[in-house]
Design a protein around this motif. Structure first.
Motif, mmCIF file in Angstrom:
data_model
loop_
_atom_site.group_PDB
_atom_site.id
_atom_site.type_symbol
_atom_site.label_atom_id
_atom_site.label_comp_id
_atom_site.label_asym_id
_atom_site.label_seq_id
_atom_site.Cartn_x
_atom_site.Cartn_y
_atom_site.Cartn_z
ATOM 1 N N GLY A 4 25.984 16.337 -33.425
ATOM 2 C CA GLY A 4 25.161 16.882 -34.493
ATOM 3 C C GLY A 4 25.316 18.372 -34.728
ATOM 4 O O GLY A 4 24.638 18.930 -35.599
ATOM 5 N N LYS A 35 24.188 10.680 -43.430
ATOM 6 C CA LYS A 35 23.994 12.095 -43.127
ATOM 7 C C LYS A 35 24.863 12.566 -41.968
ATOM 8 O O LYS A 35 24.892 13.757 -41.666
ATOM 9 N N SER A 90 27.489 8.018 -35.881
ATOM 10 C CA SER A 90 26.247 8.184 -36.643
ATOM 11 C C SER A 90 25.836 6.864 -37.274
ATOM 12 O O SER A 90 26.674 5.998 -37.535
ATOM 13 N N GLU A 139 24.519 12.296 -38.781
ATOM 14 C CA GLU A 139 23.622 13.081 -37.943
ATOM 15 C C GLU A 139 24.193 13.383 -36.558
ATOM 16 O O GLU A 139 23.800 14.356 -35.913
#
Length: 509
Positions: A216, A246, A242, A248
């Motif tokens: 991240g 997004k 992930s 992440e």
């Protein structure tokens, strides 16, 4: 006669000018119209200036008007600044008696430089208004900016006015050594996901030290900046899979311009540079965007650079430029580079499995994959290419030939392509009889090659290289080179698909 004509025209001009009403304005009545009711200046880092945004103001009446005041609601303390049709006003905050002709418009250009402390602590938004006139004629347009806090890393400035530099070979570059005991940032060799990082200049990993990036982590490089891993130093990128769009848990390296119009602009920053002697370098679930060279790998020691589940996009020169390097790449995707998505140059030892190399750069000189065993410079030299092995890979792009094998005598040139989809036009004279490109008749270098078939990627312009069962790459892989999971964690079936993605069902676009 000539004098009479001149006098005649002067008389006409005087009479016309006496009839002009352009500058006989009336006060604005609050009927201005705007191109938008809110100007969103997108996301900026604390204390870094934004791009310039514009607002168009219309006078749709039949009268020339004067707007008594145009100002920022927070006055001279506002973190926004404006220019109005080239005028600066009072510090870019306050303008008086602005003329706007009938059926005409004016442009207001807006910028901001704000600190995270200026933002609302609950949503980190910094807001203000552009206010037009007052009282019954008052109108406004909202201004909104998201301020993102960050850790800033940059060279030190000394008392004599000079700044810290790094010596690379015989040259000095604007840069600094990462410090594991920095008095402000703490351990600069440990990048976390707590805040994004913004790097100015080249950040270097000291000898015998390792820089680590946690899942991240987000690292933003300013123009002409990057990361250097020097002799006996190491880099470990510990991104993980992930579960959302997004990304992440992905580690992301990109430029420091966060506005949407910069999302796909190449060449915004320098490179991640693994210099001579760097060691034990590992990359997993890393995305590199908009660099000059994504990864520059030169003359590393006898350890192999491990690059897995990694994506590199929109580099102005190379996605990866490897020179006399050793690389093992799995589940890699590289797209769009001004020279080559992947360049294995000046010899080395390379193995790539289940990788997708594509290039849709708008230039006929670009390729997806370049392999050679020499260096052309002041002192041309050849180096042994001991291996360049591609297993279950896709090599594709927008031009007829997306691969170059360039061999010079005097050093080894060993290559092998197994179960690969390759875009290559054999009908061109310079390639028809070239011994390096005998895809169907050279079993020592080529096995089960699919030539010039469409992989049917989901959406190349959006860097979506997923395929489905209509792809020419579907179920064409060799199980002997299987990587069990693809780049996004899907289980590969037997026989596996070529490239970094196992086929899935998705809506056609």
């Amino acid at each position: 006669m000539r004098t009479l004509i001149v006098v005649f025209f002067i008389g006409i001009l005087i009479s016309l000018s006496s009839c002009r009403t352009d500058f006989e304005t009336v006060a604005s009545t609050g009927d201005l119209e705007f191109s938008k009711d809110t100007v969103y200046l997108d996301t900026v880092f604390t204390n870094i200036g934004s791009s310039t945004y514009n607002l168009k103001v219309y006078n749709k009446s039949n009268k020339d008007i004067t707007i008594p005041s145009i100002k920022l609601g927070n006055g001279l303390s506002s973190k926004y600044r404006m220019t109005i049709d080239g005028m600066q006003g009072n510090q870019g905050k306050d303008f008086n008696n602005v003329t706007l002709l009938a059926k005409d418009s004016l442009y207001i250009f807006i910028e901001t430089t704000a600190n995270i402390a200026d933002a609302n602590p609950t949503d980190f938004l910094y807001t203000d208004q552009i206010q037009f006139d007052s009282g019954a004629n008052f109108q406004k347009v909202e201004l909104v900016t998201l301020i993102q806090d960050a850790v800033f890393l940059y060279p030190k400035r000394f008392n004599d006015g000079t700044t810290e530099t790094l010596v690379i070979g015989e040259e000095s570059v604007y840069g600094f050594l990462l410090d594991e005991n920095d008095s402000i940032n703490g351990n600069e060799l440990q990048f976390t996901n707590q805040k994004p990082y913004v790097i100015y200049g080249y950040a270097a990993v000291p000898s015998e030290k390792t820089v680590t990036f946690e899942p991240g982590s987000r690292v933003h490089f300013h123009a002409d900046s990057g990361l250097i891993v020097g002799n006996t130093a190491s880099i470990i990128v510990n991104g993980t899979l992930s579960s959302t769009d997004k990304l992440e848990n992905e580690v992301i390296f990109e430029g420091d311009r966060l506005e949407p119009e910069f999302s796909d602009v190449s060449g915004q920053w320098g490179t991640i540079w693994l210099t001579d002697g760097s060691t034990n370098n590992h990359f997993n679930h890393l995305t590199i965007k908009n660099a000059t060279i994504g990864l520059l790998i030169q003359n590393n020691d006898n350890t192999t650079v491990q690059i897995k589940n990694t994506q590199i996009y929109n580099c102005s020169s190379y996605g990866i430029l490897a020179q006399t390097a050793k690389i093992n790449g799995e589940n890699m995707v590289i797209n769009n580079a001004g020279e080559a998505s992947l360049a294995c140059a000046y010899g080395g030892d390379y193995k790539f499995t289940h990788c997708t190399f594509n290039n849709n750069w708008n230039s006929s000189s670009q390729v997806a994959v370049l392999v050679n065993n020499f260096y052309l410079g002041a002192n041309p030299e050849v180096k042994a290419l001991t291996a360049a092995t591609f297993n279950n890979c896709i090599i594709h792009g927008s031009y007829s030939n997306e691969m170059i094998l360039n061999k010079k005598t005097g050093a080894a040139f060993e290559y092998q392509f197994n179960n690969c989809l390759i875009k290559f036009d054999m009908t061109l004279d310079q390639y028809f009889n070239n011994p390096e490109y005998q895809f169907n008749t050279d079993p020592n270098h080529y096995k089960n090659i699919i030539l010039n078939k469409d992989p049917k990627f989901l959406n190349v312009t959006q860097n979506l290289f997923n395929i489905d069962d209509s792809s020419a790459a579907f179920a064409k892989g060799d199980p002997n080179h299987l990587i069990p999971l693809d780049i996004i964690g899907n289980t590969r079936t037997l026989p596996p698909d070529l490239g970094a993605y196992q086929n899935i069902s998705f809506p056609k676009k």
